[in-house]
Design a protein around this motif. Structure first.
Motif, PDB file in Angstrom:
ATOM      1  N   GLU A  87      -5.506  20.322   2.868  1.00  0.00           N
ATOM      2  CA  GLU A  87      -4.183  20.937   2.785  1.00  0.00           C
ATOM      3  C   GLU A  87      -3.412  20.491   1.543  1.00  0.00           C
ATOM      4  OE1 GLU A  87      -2.265  20.179   6.513  1.00  0.00           O
ATOM      5  OE2 GLU A  87      -3.819  21.213   7.666  1.00  0.00           O
ATOM      6  N   ALA A  88      -4.083  19.775   0.666  1.00  0.00           N
ATOM      7  CA  ALA A  88      -3.526  19.395  -0.640  1.00  0.00           C
ATOM      8  C   ALA A  88      -4.654  19.525  -1.647  1.00  0.00           C
ATOM      9  CB  ALA A  88      -2.985  17.972  -0.606  1.00  0.00           C
ATOM     10  N   ASP A  89      -4.306  19.613  -2.922  1.00  0.00           N
ATOM     11  CA  ASP A  89      -5.310  19.763  -3.978  1.00  0.00           C
ATOM     12  C   ASP A  89      -5.615  18.443  -4.672  1.00  0.00           C
ATOM     13  OD1 ASP A  89      -5.389  22.651  -3.680  1.00  0.00           O
ATOM     14  OD2 ASP A  89      -3.427  22.681  -4.649  1.00  0.00           O
ATOM     15  N   VAL A  90      -4.572  17.618  -4.837  1.00  0.00           N
ATOM     16  CA  VAL A  90      -4.721  16.371  -5.577  1.00  0.00           C
ATOM     17  C   VAL A  90      -3.809  15.325  -4.942  1.00  0.00           C
ATOM     18  CG1 VAL A  90      -2.947  17.008  -7.289  1.00  0.00           C
ATOM     19  CG2 VAL A  90      -4.740  15.372  -7.924  1.00  0.00           C
ATOM     20  N   LEU A  91      -4.234  14.052  -4.989  1.00  0.00           N
ATOM     21  CA  LEU A  91      -3.510  12.974  -4.323  1.00  0.00           C
ATOM     22  C   LEU A  91      -3.140  11.880  -5.325  1.00  0.00           C
ATOM     23  CD1 LEU A  91      -5.991  12.525  -1.298  1.00  0.00           C
ATOM     24  CD2 LEU A  91      -4.034  14.097  -1.441  1.00  0.00           C
ATOM     25  N   LEU A  92      -1.937  11.330  -5.180  1.00  0.00           N
ATOM     26  CA  LEU A  92      -1.493  10.182  -5.971  1.00  0.00           C
ATOM     27  C   LEU A  92      -0.940   9.169  -4.974  1.00  0.00           C
ATOM     28  CD1 LEU A  92      -0.922   8.799  -8.681  1.00  0.00           C
ATOM     29  CD2 LEU A  92       1.254  10.051  -8.780  1.00  0.00           C
ATOM     30  N   VAL A  93      -1.708   8.110  -4.691  1.00  0.00           N
ATOM     31  CA  VAL A  93      -1.415   7.249  -3.545  1.00  0.00           C
ATOM     32  C   VAL A  93      -1.638   5.771  -3.877  1.00  0.00           C
ATOM     33  CG1 VAL A  93      -1.807   8.976  -1.741  1.00  0.00           C
ATOM     34  CG2 VAL A  93      -3.759   7.811  -2.750  1.00  0.00           C
ATOM     35  N   HIS A  94      -1.288   4.889  -2.916  1.00  0.00           N
ATOM     36  CA  HIS A  94      -1.371   3.445  -3.201  1.00  0.00           C
ATOM     37  C   HIS A  94      -1.780   2.622  -1.982  1.00  0.00           C
ATOM     38  CE1 HIS A  94       2.982   2.303  -1.870  1.00  0.00           C
ATOM     39  NE2 HIS A  94       2.661   3.463  -1.354  1.00  0.00           N
ATOM     40  N   ALA A  95      -2.914   2.955  -1.411  1.00  0.00           N
ATOM     41  CA  ALA A  95      -3.466   2.161  -0.306  1.00  0.00           C
ATOM     42  C   ALA A  95      -4.985   2.107  -0.497  1.00  0.00           C
ATOM     43  CB  ALA A  95      -3.100   2.774   1.040  1.00  0.00           C
ATOM     44  N   GLY A 102       1.579   3.585   2.371  1.00  0.00           N
ATOM     45  CA  GLY A 102       0.930   2.465   1.701  1.00  0.00           C
ATOM     46  C   GLY A 102       1.725   1.185   1.869  1.00  0.00           C
ATOM     47  N   THR A 103       3.041   1.307   1.805  1.00  0.00           N
ATOM     48  CA  THR A 103       3.911   0.142   1.985  1.00  0.00           C
ATOM     49  C   THR A 103       3.810  -0.396   3.412  1.00  0.00           C
ATOM     50  OG1 THR A 103       5.440   1.072   0.352  1.00  0.00           O
ATOM     51  CG2 THR A 103       6.280  -0.697   1.745  1.00  0.00           C
ATOM     52  N   HIS A 104       3.803   0.508   4.388  1.00  0.00           N
ATOM     53  CA  HIS A 104       3.675   0.093   5.788  1.00  0.00           C
ATOM     54  C   HIS A 104       2.325  -0.581   6.029  1.00  0.00           C
ATOM     55  CE1 HIS A 104       3.315   1.240  10.279  1.00  0.00           C
ATOM     56  NE2 HIS A 104       4.048   0.145  10.175  1.00  0.00           N
ATOM     57  N   LYS A 105       1.266  -0.024   5.432  1.00  0.00           N
ATOM     58  CA  LYS A 105      -0.062  -0.631   5.573  1.00  0.00           C
ATOM     59  C   LYS A 105      -0.071  -2.046   5.003  1.00  0.00           C
ATOM     60  CE  LYS A 105      -2.624   3.770   5.344  1.00  0.00           C
ATOM     61  NZ  LYS A 105      -3.322   3.724   6.646  1.00  0.00           N
ATOM     62  N   LYS A 106       0.563  -2.221   3.844  1.00  0.00           N
ATOM     63  CA  LYS A 106       0.635  -3.549   3.223  1.00  0.00           C
ATOM     64  C   LYS A 106       1.431  -4.507   4.102  1.00  0.00           C
ATOM     65  CE  LYS A 106      -0.566  -5.167  -0.062  1.00  0.00           C
ATOM     66  NZ  LYS A 106      -1.664  -6.157  -0.351  1.00  0.00           N
ATOM     67  N   GLU A 107       2.529  -4.033   4.658  1.00  0.00           N
ATOM     68  CA  GLU A 107       3.348  -4.877   5.539  1.00  0.00           C
ATOM     69  C   GLU A 107       2.526  -5.364   6.737  1.00  0.00           C
ATOM     70  OE1 GLU A 107       6.127  -4.442   9.224  1.00  0.00           O
ATOM     71  OE2 GLU A 107       6.516  -2.856   7.751  1.00  0.00           O
ATOM     72  N   THR A 153       1.623   7.323   2.233  1.00  0.00           N
ATOM     73  CA  THR A 153       0.248   7.458   1.758  1.00  0.00           C
ATOM     74  C   THR A 153      -0.704   7.881   2.867  1.00  0.00           C
ATOM     75  OG1 THR A 153       0.379   6.019  -0.192  1.00  0.00           O
ATOM     76  CG2 THR A 153      -1.727   6.088   0.945  1.00  0.00           C
ATOM     77  N   GLY A 154      -0.518   7.355   4.075  1.00  0.00           N
ATOM     78  CA  GLY A 154      -1.384   7.754   5.193  1.00  0.00           C
ATOM     79  C   GLY A 154      -1.326   9.243   5.446  1.00  0.00           C
ATOM     80  N   GLN A 155      -0.119   9.800   5.417  1.00  0.00           N
ATOM     81  CA  GLN A 155       0.040  11.245   5.615  1.00  0.00           C
ATOM     82  C   GLN A 155      -0.550  12.031   4.450  1.00  0.00           C
ATOM     83  OE1 GLN A 155       4.420  10.501   6.658  1.00  0.00           O
ATOM     84  NE2 GLN A 155       4.034  12.475   7.610  1.00  0.00           N
ATOM     85  N   ALA A 156      -0.372  11.514   3.241  1.00  0.00           N
ATOM     86  CA  ALA A 156      -0.927  12.185   2.064  1.00  0.00           C
ATOM     87  C   ALA A 156      -2.453  12.241   2.147  1.00  0.00           C
ATOM     88  CB  ALA A 156      -0.489  11.464   0.788  1.00  0.00           C
TER      89      ALA A 156
END
Length: 289
Positions: free
Chosen positions: A93-101, A164-169, A82-85
């Motif tokens: 450099e992307a049009d749309v994001l689907l993330v969890h943080a 996102g998982t790493h951030k949660k950890e 998620t951080g990279q996204a």
């Protein structure tokens, strides 16, 4: 006689010219129709930056073909942490994001790099580990489990990729005032969720993962179980959002909005709510409504 032959030749020439003109017009019309048809059928690329869990769980393999079939867009998926996204979004450099943080997402919205952020679905994080459970964490709260893992010196596998998982950890370690790197058996993979899960299972270590990816890979994780779940602190929320065309002119603003709208459609939500039931006996994602 000569006069009659001359007239016949003239008539034949006229007929030949008329036929040629007619064929030319028909051919030109067909070419135009073909060109118009080609323009109508051409699809525009749409870059979706998303977390690896939506990819590894198989959800995108179901949703994207439906979106593409009903739209003029061809989705190019970039599945990263998620951080990279979010970084891709902040650079346009992307049009749309689907993330969890959520906390990191709020920053990109406040900076003006993303707009139209919408809550889509949720599942939960779990702590998985070997059935023998050397740190004795089964049934514990998340914070207690992390403390026991550190105290026991058991192997803990981290994605270490700003996902996102790493951030949660990291949030869970911080919540207990713990430094995981004090554990010599703490391993950072720098890889996606699926690969990190496999490494954790091979090393008989513990890992924080989203439930969807675990269930999707459960059959290849012999002797590896869910040991901690159901804790309020383990909620895993997914949002979809557009990269702001007002700040990043080259983004596909129409395609991005179409994808956000698609994720909020009743039919899409129904697909999400049913995804995983047939194969795993339970859904991999849940809705807020």
């Amino acid at each position: 006689m000569k006069k009659r032959s001359f007239i016949t030749i003239i008539l034949l020439l006229v007929l030949t010219l008329m036929t040629a003109c007619s064929n030319s017009k028909t051919s030109h019309a067909e070419d135009e129709d073909s060109a118009h048809s080609s323009v109508r059928g051409k699809k525009t690329d749409l870059i979706l930056a998303t977390t690896t869990s939506t990819q590894d769980s198989g959800l995108l393999d179901v949703l994207i073909p439906v979106f593409e079939k009903g739209s003029d867009y061809n989705v190019k998926t970039v599945a990263v942490g998620t951080g990279q996204a979010l970084d891709l979004g902040s650079r346009g450099e992307a049009d749309v994001l689907l993330v969890h943080a959520p906390a990191a997402e709020e920053k990109i919205v406040k900076s003006g790099d993303a707009i139209n952020r919408q809550k889509v679905m949720y599942n939960d994080f779990i702590v998985a580990g070997p059935a023998e459970d050397p740190a004795g964490i089964k049934g514990s709260k998340a914070g207690e489990a992390f403390t026991s893992i550190l105290d026991s010196g058991a192997v803990f596998v981290s994605r270490g990729d700003d996902s996102g998982t790493h951030k949660k950890e990291l949030e869970l370690w911080k919540g207990e005032n713990l430094n995981p790197k004090q554990n010599k058996a703490y391993l950072e993979t720098g890889q996606g969720m699926g690969s990190s899960l496999q490494i954790a299972a091979e090393k008989k270590g513990y890992i924080l993962t989203d439930r969807a990816t675990y269930l999707a890979q459960r059959d290849s994780l012999a002797g590896y179980e869910i040991l901690v779940d159901g804790d309020e602190s383990l909620l895993n929320i997914y949002h979809v959002m557009q990269v702001n065309p007002g700040k990043h002119e080259k983004v596909n603003k129409d395609g991005a909005k179409a994808f956000v709208d698609f994720m909020l459609k009743k039919e899409t939500k129904e697909t999400i709510s049913q995804f995983g039931k047939d194969e795993y006996g339970e859904p991999l994602f849940f809705l807020f409504e």
